[in-house]
Design a protein around this motif. Structure first.
Motif, PDB file in Angstrom:
ATOM      1  N   THR A 209       2.899  75.486   9.744  1.00  0.00           N
ATOM      2  CA  THR A 209       3.506  76.931  10.492  1.00  0.00           C
ATOM      3  C   THR A 209       5.355  76.415  11.323  1.00  0.00           C
ATOM      4  N   GLY A 210       4.735  75.793  12.544  1.00  0.00           N
ATOM      5  CA  GLY A 210       5.970  74.916  12.941  1.00  0.00           C
ATOM      6  C   GLY A 210       7.291  74.726  12.169  1.00  0.00           C
ATOM      7  N   VAL A 211       6.820  74.332  11.529  1.00  0.00           N
ATOM      8  CA  VAL A 211       7.970  73.344  10.445  1.00  0.00           C
ATOM      9  C   VAL A 211       8.985  74.798  10.128  1.00  0.00           C
ATOM     10  N   ILE A 212       8.143  75.431   9.195  1.00  0.00           N
ATOM     11  CA  ILE A 212       8.555  76.426   7.815  1.00  0.00           C
ATOM     12  C   ILE A 212       9.336  77.127   9.455  1.00  0.00           C
ATOM     13  N   VAL A 213       8.859  77.733  10.276  1.00  0.00           N
ATOM     14  CA  VAL A 213       9.639  78.485  11.242  1.00  0.00           C
ATOM     15  C   VAL A 213      10.279  78.118  11.684  1.00  0.00           C
ATOM     16  N   MET A 214      10.825  77.317  12.297  1.00  0.00           N
ATOM     17  CA  MET A 214      12.468  75.853  12.687  1.00  0.00           C
ATOM     18  C   MET A 214      13.384  75.899  11.444  1.00  0.00           C
ATOM     19  N   SER A 215      12.077  75.406  10.166  1.00  0.00           N
ATOM     20  CA  SER A 215      13.359  75.365   8.845  1.00  0.00           C
ATOM     21  C   SER A 215      13.879  76.884   8.863  1.00  0.00           C
ATOM     22  N   ILE A 216      13.261  78.181   8.692  1.00  0.00           N
ATOM     23  CA  ILE A 216      14.140  79.023   8.448  1.00  0.00           C
ATOM     24  C   ILE A 216      15.394  79.825   9.123  1.00  0.00           C
ATOM     25  N   TRP A 217      14.608  79.286  10.983  1.00  0.00           N
ATOM     26  CA  TRP A 217      15.805  79.777  11.749  1.00  0.00           C
ATOM     27  C   TRP A 217      16.785  79.047  11.974  1.00  0.00           C
ATOM     28  N   VAL A 218      16.430  77.755  11.493  1.00  0.00           N
ATOM     29  CA  VAL A 218      18.277  76.519  11.366  1.00  0.00           C
ATOM     30  C   VAL A 218      18.789  77.845   9.789  1.00  0.00           C
ATOM     31  N   MET A 219      17.916  77.881   8.584  1.00  0.00           N
ATOM     32  CA  MET A 219      18.832  77.654   7.710  1.00  0.00           C
ATOM     33  C   MET A 219      19.974  79.772   8.041  1.00  0.00           C
ATOM     34  N   ALA A 220      18.844  80.200   8.607  1.00  0.00           N
ATOM     35  CA  ALA A 220      19.328  81.593   9.035  1.00  0.00           C
ATOM     36  C   ALA A 220      20.426  81.252   9.695  1.00  0.00           C
ATOM     37  N   LEU A 221      20.773  80.607  10.505  1.00  0.00           N
ATOM     38  CA  LEU A 221      22.109  80.133  11.554  1.00  0.00           C
ATOM     39  C   LEU A 221      23.480  79.947  10.538  1.00  0.00           C
ATOM     40  N   HIS A 222      22.839  79.758   9.136  1.00  0.00           N
ATOM     41  CA  HIS A 222      24.184  79.160   7.983  1.00  0.00           C
ATOM     42  C   HIS A 222      23.950  79.894   7.293  1.00  0.00           C
ATOM     43  N   GLY A 223      23.328  81.452   7.280  1.00  0.00           N
ATOM     44  CA  GLY A 223      23.920  82.368   6.173  1.00  0.00           C
ATOM     45  C   GLY A 223      23.060  81.720   4.910  1.00  0.00           C
ATOM     46  N   PHE A 224      21.753  80.591   5.107  1.00  0.00           N
ATOM     47  CA  PHE A 224      20.683  80.790   4.108  1.00  0.00           C
ATOM     48  C   PHE A 224      21.239  80.012   2.802  1.00  0.00           C
ATOM     49  N   ASN A 225      22.238  79.156   3.620  1.00  0.00           N
ATOM     50  CA  ASN A 225      22.585  78.279   2.367  1.00  0.00           C
ATOM     51  C   ASN A 225      22.845  77.045   2.700  1.00  0.00           C
ATOM     52  N   LEU A 226      22.029  76.468   1.692  1.00  0.00           N
ATOM     53  CA  LEU A 226      22.439  75.203   1.745  1.00  0.00           C
ATOM     54  C   LEU A 226      22.936  73.796   2.008  1.00  0.00           C
ATOM     55  N   SER A 227      24.008  74.506   0.764  1.00  0.00           N
ATOM     56  CA  SER A 227      25.420  73.326   1.268  1.00  0.00           C
ATOM     57  C   SER A 227      26.864  74.181   2.266  1.00  0.00           C
ATOM     58  N   SER A 228      26.135  75.219   3.107  1.00  0.00           N
ATOM     59  CA  SER A 228      26.151  75.511   4.035  1.00  0.00           C
ATOM     60  C   SER A 228      25.656  74.206   5.335  1.00  0.00           C
ATOM     61  N   LEU A 229      24.450  74.389   5.201  1.00  0.00           N
ATOM     62  CA  LEU A 229      23.975  73.657   6.177  1.00  0.00           C
ATOM     63  C   LEU A 229      24.882  72.214   6.137  1.00  0.00           C
ATOM     64  N   VAL A 230      24.339  71.768   4.950  1.00  0.00           N
ATOM     65  CA  VAL A 230      25.122  69.910   4.893  1.00  0.00           C
ATOM     66  C   VAL A 230      26.145  70.254   5.078  1.00  0.00           C
ATOM     67  N   GLN A 231      27.031  71.041   5.078  1.00  0.00           N
ATOM     68  CA  GLN A 231      28.957  71.229   5.330  1.00  0.00           C
ATOM     69  C   GLN A 231      28.833  70.776   7.067  1.00  0.00           C
ATOM     70  N   GLY A 232      27.579  71.951   7.942  1.00  0.00           N
ATOM     71  CA  GLY A 232      27.921  71.785   8.512  1.00  0.00           C
ATOM     72  C   GLY A 232      27.312  70.446   9.143  1.00  0.00           C
ATOM     73  N   ALA A 233      26.494  69.756   8.679  1.00  0.00           N
ATOM     74  CA  ALA A 233      26.672  67.920   9.525  1.00  0.00           C
ATOM     75  C   ALA A 233      27.336  67.445   9.793  1.00  0.00           C
ATOM     76  N   ILE A 234      27.586  67.615   8.070  1.00  0.00           N
ATOM     77  CA  ILE A 234      29.955  66.683   8.024  1.00  0.00           C
ATOM     78  C   ILE A 234      30.329  67.504   8.873  1.00  0.00           C
ATOM     79  N   ASP A 235      30.718  68.539   9.689  1.00  0.00           N
ATOM     80  CA  ASP A 235      31.655  68.733  10.087  1.00  0.00           C
ATOM     81  C   ASP A 235      31.758  68.032  11.328  1.00  0.00           C
ATOM     82  N   HIS A 236      29.985  68.306  12.219  1.00  0.00           N
ATOM     83  CA  HIS A 236      30.058  67.636  13.700  1.00  0.00           C
ATOM     84  C   HIS A 236      29.745  66.447  13.433  1.00  0.00           C
TER      85      HIS A 236
END
Length: 545
Positions: A209-236
């Motif tokens: 449950t904790g992992v799912i909640v955190m994952s949804i939260w992270v994805m929401a911050l990146h528009g539920f777009n995995l490519s955007s999340l990965v690009q965010g990591a690269i940009d950082h």
């Protein structure tokens, strides 16, 4: 790009230690209450079965949750998230390795093992062999695997609490490790397998449950777009002066392991094959009443474990994008602090405290499962079947198991204190290497090869066990490198950190060689074992020879 609100940490903890302690205490009190309640109905008549297998009264859904609770360790939660945050693609290889390992265990071992055994892994290995020598060998292997895995978990507990409670001195870390050991003993002595199973079920629900909640939260911050999340990591990574222009390396394979591809193959072999020989995971299949419930528990476990490992990818890239390796590097535990740092970044002190409590619960559940497995192996295999020729009073056998828990608890506390500043990965790799080298060859041969003989089983277990331990002692994991267990010494002559590439084939070869050189005839019992393993006929019944 999302920028981290964390500043480089000068202190030694995240969040509020008082809140973290309160969450820890609430979990301990709640689970101890449940353990006492579920163990109150145990009867003397069935005390042995209750202590070892919970009376085999758990249904498939419950056992599936407990299997996930046993399999998903703190190394999975904290270690893999950190590995993905640091190394990207290479970190994902750990997730894939652990998940594939679980599928290997399910497809090749789980149900036949459950159909053939009763309480321990040695029930299967000795089914058609000479009982005493094979049981002794299997018990020694089980005890060693369990002990080294226990050391890793205990040492991990000290590091986790050091980060979350601001504990930096040795004395307080020793107190934390001792507390974990005492709680482990209490869970097992009070609740046996039934209480331990409930702790593992609760832990699995909280962790997933904790992992799912955190994952949804992270994805929401990146528009539920995995490519955007990965690009965010690269940009950082690219935005940090020390690593500018290196962000794309997160997507490149072999960035971490490229210097020693053979070593990575050896590590992968240990991870994929070792899980199928971990006795505390395999013992879970004895807690269901029928083969049908065993298959049902497998389905639940696959869903939970698969979901978890998919989410670790999101959390790892989330930590890289939202927190950054440069911040994680300044925390105690470094990569192991990535999950906690991400929780603090997302939800502040409260979410951090909850995730910290879940991680602490993970350690408690795993060490309890390891303790009961080791105690069952000594009491059932060594005391009852070797020392007492299988004729021990069941109540005395359970009493021996309880005393064994006390000894294991004391040894794990002492070992955990000694190993708290050592290379925990070394301890985990030893446990997986021994399981893959000593246990798995004998398990597979016992289940699938009619020509397997007592001599082959003994050669396989002792040969795989000895080769794995000797090669690790003389590997860079112990000496000869800055990251070694003994960095000031250099007696390493074996080039790989993990010995599985050599020791696993040694275990299989010696099992074959010992069998073909033996003139033992166990054909009749082999046929009985094949029927029982495939059909579940008389599963859990007395061994007939």
């Amino acid at each position: 790009m999302t920028t981290s609100t964390l500043t480089p940490l000068a202190g030694s903890q995240l969040g509020n230690p008082v809140i973290n302690i309160a969450i820890f205490a609430a979990f301990v009190v709640a689970t101890m209450f449940i353990v006492v309640r579920v163990s109150s109905g145990r009867t003397k008549k069935k005390e042995t079965s209750d202590f070892y297998t919970g009376g085999a009264r758990f249904d498939g859904r419950q056992n599936g949750l407990a299997i996930a609770g046993d399999y998903l360790s703190a190394a999975s939660f904290l270690g893999i998230v950190g590995a993905v945050a640091y190394y990207g693609y290479d970190g994902l290889l750990y997730s894939i390795g652990f998940l594939v390992a679980w599928l290997v265990a399910l497809l090749l071992v789980a149900e036949p093992l459950r159909n053939t055994g009763r309480y321990t892994m040695a029930d299967v290995l000795s089914f058609r062999m000479k009982q005493k020598p094979v049981r002794m060998a299997a018990a020694i292997s089980t005890l060693l695997v369990s002990f080294f895995y226990l050391l890793a978990q205990m040492a991990g507990a000290g590091g986790l609490v050091a980060l979350l409670l601001g504990v930096s001195d040795d004395f307080m870390q020793n107190v934390v490790i001792t507390l974990v050991g005492v709680l482990m003993i209490a869970y097992v002595l009070i609740g046996g397998m039934k209480g331990t199973t409930w702790v593992q079920m609760i832990k699995a629900i909280l962790l997933v449950t904790g992992v799912i909640v955190m994952s949804i939260w992270v994805m929401a911050l990146h528009g539920f777009n995995l490519s955007s999340l990965v690009q965010g990591a690269i940009d950082h990574v690219n935005s940090v002066q020390e690593t500018a222009g290196q962000g794309e390396s997160l997507l490149e394979p072999m960035g971490k392991y490229g210097s020693n591809k053979v070593g990575f193959i050896s590590l992968s072999l240990a991870l994929v094959l070792g899980a199928a020989g971990l006795p505390h995971v395999l013992m879970r299949f004895y807690t269901v009443p029928t083969a049908r419930e065993a298959r049902r528990s497998v389905s639940w476990a696959i869903g939970l474990i698969g979901t978890f490992y998919l989410m670790t990818m999101i959390l790892g890239f989330g930590a890289a994008a939202l927190v950054g390796k440069e911040n994680i590097d300044q925390m105690p535990g470094k990569a192991n602090a990535a999950a906690a740092a991400l929780a603090f970044e997302l939800g502040g002190t409260l979410l951090l405290a909850i995730i910290a409590g879940v991680a602490f619960a993970t350690i408690l559940a795993v060490v309890a499962g390891l303790a009961i497995t080791a105690s069952a192996s000594f009491a059932h295999d060594i005391y009852n079947n070797v020392m007492k020729d299988g004729k021990a009073d069941p109540r005395v056998e359970v009493k021996v198991a309880r005393y064994t828990v006390l000894v294991i608890g004391a040894l794990s506390i002492i070992g955990g204190v000694a190993a708290k500043s050592q290379n925990v990965a070394f301890l985990v790799s030893l446990a997986f290497a021994v399981a893959a080298s000593a246990n798995l060859p004998s398990i597979l041969y016992s289940l699938y090869w009619k020509g397997f003989k007592t001599q082959g089983s003994l050669w396989s277990i002792y040969g795989g066990l000895t080769s794995a331990i000797v090669l690790i002692i003389f590997s860079p994991a112990v000496s000869g490198a800055e990251s070694s267990m003994i960095p000031t010494a250099d007696f390493a002559w074996f080039p790989l950190d993990n010995p599985a590439l050599v020791s696993v084939p040694v275990g299989f070869f010696l099992g074959w060689l010992g069998s073909v050189l033996s003139d033992e005839d166990n054909t009749a019992v082999s046929t009985e074992m094949e029927v029982r393993s495939l059909t579940g006929a008389d599963a859990g019944g007395a061994i007939s020879h």
